[in-house]
Scaffold this active site. Structure first.
Site, PDB file in Angstrom:
ATOM      1  N   GLY A   1       0.781  -1.230   0.000  1.00 35.07           N
ATOM      2  CA  GLY A   1       0.000   0.000   0.000  1.00 35.07           C
ATOM      3  C   GLY A   1       0.813   1.279   0.000  1.00 35.07           C
ATOM      4  O   GLY A   1       0.259   2.372   0.108  1.00 35.07           O
ATOM      5  N   LEU A   2       2.143   1.183  -0.137  1.00 32.48           N
ATOM      6  CA  LEU A   2       2.955   2.403  -0.241  1.00 32.48           C
ATOM      7  C   LEU A   2       3.312   2.698  -1.702  1.00 32.48           C
ATOM      8  O   LEU A   2       4.208   3.482  -1.994  1.00 32.48           O
ATOM      9  CB  LEU A   2       4.233   2.305   0.608  1.00 32.48           C
TER      10      LEU A   2
ATOM     11  N   GLU B   1      -0.776   0.904 -15.965  1.00 36.72           N
ATOM     12  CA  GLU B   1      -1.230  -0.036 -14.930  1.00 36.72           C
ATOM     13  C   GLU B   1      -2.658  -0.514 -15.229  1.00 36.72           C
ATOM     14  O   GLU B   1      -2.972  -1.691 -15.078  1.00 36.72           O
ATOM     15  CB  GLU B   1      -1.123   0.612 -13.532  1.00 36.72           C
TER      16      GLU B   1
ATOM     17  N   ASP C   1      -1.626   7.199  -6.814  1.00 40.21           N
ATOM     18  CA  ASP C   1      -0.272   6.704  -6.565  1.00 40.21           C
ATOM     19  C   ASP C   1       0.740   7.343  -7.511  1.00 40.21           C
ATOM     20  O   ASP C   1       1.810   7.788  -7.098  1.00 40.21           O
ATOM     21  CB  ASP C   1      -0.215   5.182  -6.723  1.00 40.21           C
TER      22      ASP C   1
ATOM     23  N   TYR D   1     -11.717  -4.644  -4.273  1.00 45.78           N
ATOM     24  CA  TYR D   1     -11.508  -3.304  -4.825  1.00 45.78           C
ATOM     25  C   TYR D   1     -12.491  -3.048  -5.969  1.00 45.78           C
ATOM     26  O   TYR D   1     -13.160  -2.013  -6.014  1.00 45.78           O
ATOM     27  CB  TYR D   1     -10.056  -3.208  -5.309  1.00 45.78           C
TER      28      TYR D   1
HETATM   29  P1  ADP Z   1       1.906  -1.481  -4.004  1.00 43.75           P
HETATM   30  O1  ADP Z   1       1.889  -0.588  -5.204  1.00 43.75           O
HETATM   31  O2  ADP Z   1       0.999  -1.010  -2.922  1.00 43.75           O
HETATM   32  O3  ADP Z   1       3.272  -1.755  -3.486  1.00 43.75           O
HETATM   33  P2  ADP Z   1       0.928  -3.371  -5.936  1.00 43.75           P
HETATM   34  O4  ADP Z   1       0.349  -4.736  -5.819  1.00 43.75           O
HETATM   35  O5  ADP Z   1       0.153  -2.330  -6.652  1.00 43.75           O
HETATM   36  O6  ADP Z   1       1.287  -2.894  -4.450  1.00 43.75           O
HETATM   37  O7  ADP Z   1       2.339  -3.454  -6.657  1.00 43.75           O
HETATM   38  C1  ADP Z   1       3.318  -4.382  -6.254  1.00 43.75           C
HETATM   39  C2  ADP Z   1       3.890  -5.053  -7.477  1.00 43.75           C
HETATM   40  O8  ADP Z   1       4.658  -4.106  -8.264  1.00 43.75           O
HETATM   41  C3  ADP Z   1       4.888  -6.138  -7.149  1.00 43.75           C
HETATM   42  O9  ADP Z   1       4.236  -7.357  -6.881  1.00 43.75           O
HETATM   43  C4  ADP Z   1       5.717  -6.189  -8.426  1.00 43.75           C
HETATM   44  O10 ADP Z   1       5.025  -6.868  -9.446  1.00 43.75           O
HETATM   45  C5  ADP Z   1       5.790  -4.718  -8.826  1.00 43.75           C
HETATM   46  N1  ADP Z   1       6.990  -4.063  -8.265  1.00 43.75           N
HETATM   47  C6  ADP Z   1       7.012  -2.976  -7.477  1.00 43.75           C
HETATM   48  N2  ADP Z   1       8.282  -2.635  -7.136  1.00 43.75           N
HETATM   49  C7  ADP Z   1       9.097  -3.529  -7.716  1.00 43.75           C
HETATM   50  C8  ADP Z   1      10.520  -3.741  -7.724  1.00 43.75           C
HETATM   51  N3  ADP Z   1      11.340  -2.944  -7.050  1.00 43.75           N
HETATM   52  N4  ADP Z   1      10.999  -4.784  -8.438  1.00 43.75           N
HETATM   53  C9  ADP Z   1      10.171  -5.587  -9.115  1.00 43.75           C
HETATM   54  N5  ADP Z   1       8.826  -5.447  -9.130  1.00 43.75           N
HETATM   55  C10 ADP Z   1       8.271  -4.447  -8.444  1.00 43.75           C
HETATM   56 MG    MG Z   2       0.307  -0.286  -6.512  1.00 48.64          MG
END
Ligand code: ADP
Ligand code: MG
Length: 391
Positions: A129-130, A165, A177, A226
């Site tokens: 969620g960050l 996205e 975001d 959601y």
């Molecule tokens: P949030 O945006 O709240 O962290 P999300 O489910 O929207 O949660 O996004 C998380 C996803 O984004 C991860 O499961 C991955 O697929 C991708 N992601 C985010 N940061 C990275 C990273 N540093 N390296 C690889 N994938 C990433």
């Molecule tokens: Mg996200």
């Protein structure tokens, strides 16, 4: 790990993988909402703040039309041609779709892209969620601009990230975001208007610390829940619109108008709508309370937000309730609430700045006692929006 250690770690890994040093360092921060849950897709208001945890994308031009990327946070890598961008297919490589998606929407918007070798490293917890996904999108957009030699308007960059996205990754998120990661400011929260895509800097009183309380509870059902919430809000708008045609989103509905027509809505839809309408007005009230540090008001607003999220919007799960109890008893707490979309993940507290350390250890202990889970609790400050790390 300090910045110097992080630079060395990424440089070494880049050299091992690509046989040379990166030439560009791009970064984009994560963010937390201080108020405004689920208000973004209802075109309302959010009080959002960047955090000093970010995603780096170290890159180097390739001289061809290929993009090769890996991440130090997740296994696997991607190699794709800018002339034929397809989703990864393999679920383990789904994270690469955020990069492919940004490349695709940038090209569709008419930008000529150059290929690069890239390595990602993030200090934002993934999937909590960050907004690690938006940070990845914004860091990618910065890298393409830097290496291909074009410049995007910052709001446009946020919009394109959201489109990537929505359309390519297939997550129906609002603009919050990406906007925060792209336009966030050091030292201030932003009051974001999700319809106009404008924002106002809102300084936080210097005696107040912002503390992330990560429940470490896995977010489950978040996708379907959601989507259900979005549909219920849209259903509410359709009914209210028949009564007052000028209503095009819940943003346009005052609490008075809602009360006049709420009996025309199915009960669950009415609950969802009430939460959004009240949450929007809490965001606007927070605008004055935050700079002045009005403790009572801050406590009341954050608490009402959590109670609404739990009872009306129904996005709280038991670990969040346990974390809320722990936060409310933490030394120096001013107020506490959910963050992100709910269903686990991170929560946020406002704490007397000189109590932050004691708050963190007290809350961690109480939460572990109640749930058996090991949380992650840390103060954050507002960091600059996406850009180059090293110019
Ligand atoms: P949030 O945006 O709240 O962290 P999300 O489910 O929207 O949660 O996004 C998380 C996803 O984004 C991860 O499961 C991955 O697929 C991708 N992601 C985010 N940061 C990275 C990273 N540093 N390296 C690889 N994938 C990433
Ligand atoms: Mg996200």
């Amino acid at each position: 790990m300090n910045t110097q250690e992080r630079l060395e770690r990424v440089t070494n890994a880049f050299r091992t993988r690509f046989g040379a040093e990166p030439s560009s360092w791009c970064r984009a921060p994560g963010r937390v909402d201080l108020m405004g849950s689920h208000t973004d897709y209802n075109l309302g208001y959010v009080m959002t703040m960047t955090v000093d945890r970010d995603t780096w994308l170290a890159a180097r031009p390739r001289g061809d039309r290929e993009v090769h990327v890996a991440s130090l946070n997740l296994p696997g890598s991607a190699q794709f041609s800018l002339d034929d961008i397809q989703p990864a297919g393999d679920s383990e490589l789904r994270w690469t779709d955020y990069i492919r998606g940004v490349a695709k929407v940038l090209q569709e918007a008419g930008h000529r892209l150059a290929g690069f070798d890239g390595l990602i490293h993030s200090t934002i917890p993934l999937g909590s969620g960050l907004s690690s996904s938006a940070a990845l999108e914004m860091a990618t957009a910065i890298a393409f601009q830097e290496l291909s030699g074009f410049h995007l308007d910052t709001v446009e960059m946020a919009r394109l990230g959201q489109r990537a996205e929505n359309q390519f990754v297939g997550v129906n998120c609002g603009i919050l975001d990406q906007y925060s990661s792209a336009l966030g400011r050091a030292g201030a929260a932003l009051l974001l208007d999700c319809r106009d895509l404008t924002s106002l800097d809102v300084p936080i009183h210097p005696d107040i610390g912002v503390v992330i309380c990560d429940t470490k509870a896995p977010r489950q059902l978040i996708g379907t829940e959601y989507t259900d919430r979005r549909r219920q809000c849209e259903a509410g708008v359709r009914v209210l619109q028949q009564r007052q045609p000028e209503i095009s989103s819940l943003r346009d509905v005052s609490i008075d108008v809602f009360q006049r027509y709420q009996q025309d809505l199915p009960p669950a839809v009415a609950q969802r709508c009430r939460f959004i309408i009240e949450e929007n007005s809490r965001v606007l009230e927070l605008k004055d309370a935050l700079p002045h540090g009005d403790r009572q008001k801050l406590h009341h607003l954050l608490h009402a937000s959590y109670v609404g999220a739990r009872d009306l919007y129904e996005i709280a799960v038991p670990p969040m309730e346990a974390m809320m109890n722990a936060m409310l008893q933490g030394p120096g707490v001013i107020g506490a609430r959910q963050a992100g979309a709910g269903f686990g993940g991170c929560m946020v507290a406002l704490v007397e700045a000189d109590h932050v350390e004691r708050f963190a250890s007290g809350v961690a202990e109480a939460y572990t006692r109640a749930t058996g889970l090991q949380p992650s609790i840390y103060p954050v400050v507002a960091a600059p929006g996406a850009g180059l790390l090293l110019a």
